[in-house]
Write an enzyme that holds these catalytic residues in place. Structure first.
Site, short mmCIF file in Angstrom:
data_model
loop_
_atom_site.label_atom_id
_atom_site.label_comp_id
_atom_site.label_asym_id
_atom_site.label_seq_id
_atom_site.Cartn_x
_atom_site.Cartn_y
_atom_site.Cartn_z
N LEU A 45 -7.36 -9.29 -2.61
CA LEU A 45 -8.19 -8.15 -2.22
C LEU A 45 -7.72 -6.94 -3.02
CD1 LEU A 45 -8.12 -8.72 1.63
CD2 LEU A 45 -10.05 -9.16 0.11
N SER A 46 -8.52 -5.86 -2.99
CA SER A 46 -8.12 -4.70 -3.77
C SER A 46 -6.76 -4.17 -3.33
CB SER A 46 -9.18 -3.59 -3.70
OG SER A 46 -9.38 -3.19 -2.36
N GLU A 47 -6.47 -4.24 -2.01
CA GLU A 47 -5.14 -3.86 -1.54
C GLU A 47 -4.70 -4.70 -0.35
OE1 GLU A 47 -5.14 -0.35 -4.13
OE2 GLU A 47 -6.72 -1.03 -2.77
N THR A 48 -3.39 -4.97 -0.34
CA THR A 48 -2.71 -5.50 0.83
C THR A 48 -1.67 -4.47 1.24
OG1 THR A 48 -3.00 -7.82 0.19
CG2 THR A 48 -1.22 -7.33 1.72
#
Length: 262
Positions: A45-48
């Site tokens: 995902l774009s961020e974790t």
């Protein structure tokens, strides 16, 4: 092998499959950096976001599939949602701390979750040929924040129809490139491209609004603004400039709750 909780939350959305999905992994102690990066790469995902409780606040860090980043709005909003809705946090204000961005508070209210972030430092800059080569439409202004380049376009339709060259955007010396214009039904609209950090186009970028808010507050002559990010998933935000801080309000919804084994 450790067993860890994981949540996936759609931030800046009132329903699943909208806004920006973030993975949230609550920790009792920090794992080694390489393990955090591998988890983020696996989530893709774009961020974790990862957080650890320390006394009365939560240390927080954010990773794209490629790198750790200085600030991430949607994954902070998603982390707050997890704490409020799933992890038993009882008060109305959460105190996060980032070793890269300092104190970051989140307030819960009837209208959603409000991020309290530092206002970005923004300077007008010259439009270069390198910038012009990134998009089919021609920007009319350019600004630089601490980590991102902002290109202002003529109107909302330019942002909606924007065609882009990710290989050329990668050459820009910035975390990412923000394309923005005055909105038709909201105060301003935007899109965010970050192939430099493994995010071709981010669905909704909370941190970008710490840069966009002071720009549009000055242009429109008001400090409270409505915004929409015009990605395929889309997202709605309310932003308020409060001097050296920006408040960014949105909603979030849980998509997934599970376990990972690392």
């Amino acid at each position: 092998m450790k067993e860890l909780k994981i949540y996936q939350v759609d931030a800046f959305s009132e329903k699943i499959f909208g806004g920006n999905p973030a993975a949230i992994v609550p920790l009792t102690a920090w794992l080694e950096d390489g393990k955090l990066q591998k988890i983020a790469m696996e989530n893709n995902l774009s961020e974790t976001a990862f957080y650890v409780k320390e006394e009365e606040q939560y240390q927080i860090r954010w990773f794209t599939p490629k790198v750790e980043v200085d600030l991430c709005g949607h994954a902070t909003l998603a982390s707050a949602h997890v704490l409020f809705e799933h992890e038993g946090f009882q008060r109305d204000i959460l105190h996060f701390y980032s070793h890269r961005s300092g104190n970051l508070n989140v307030k819960k209210s009837t209208i959603g979750l409000t991020l309290d972030f530092p206002t970005d430092t923004v300077e007008r800059t010259k439009i270069s040929n390198e910038m012009l080569g990134c998009f089919t439409h021609k920007p009319i202004e350019a600004y630089r924040g601490k980590t991102d380049l902002v290109l202002v376009f003529q109107n909302e339709e330019d942002i909606r129809q924007l065609q882009f060259d990710l290989e050329k955007i990668k050459l820009i010396d910035a975390r990412g490139v923000i394309a923005t214009a005055k909105g038709e039904e909201v105060d301003f609209v935007s899109r965010f491209f970050g192939p430099q950090v493994g995010v071709p186009e981010d669905p909704v970028t909370g941190s970008a609004h710490t840069t966009l808010t002071p720009i549009w507050a000055e242009k429109l002559g008001k400090n409270k603004l409505t915004a929409r990010q015009l990605s395929q998933r889309g997202g709605a935000l309310t932003c308020e400039l409060l001097g050296e801080r920006v408040e960014i309000t949105g909603k979030a919804v849980t998509y997934l709750e599970g376990r990972i084994f690392v």
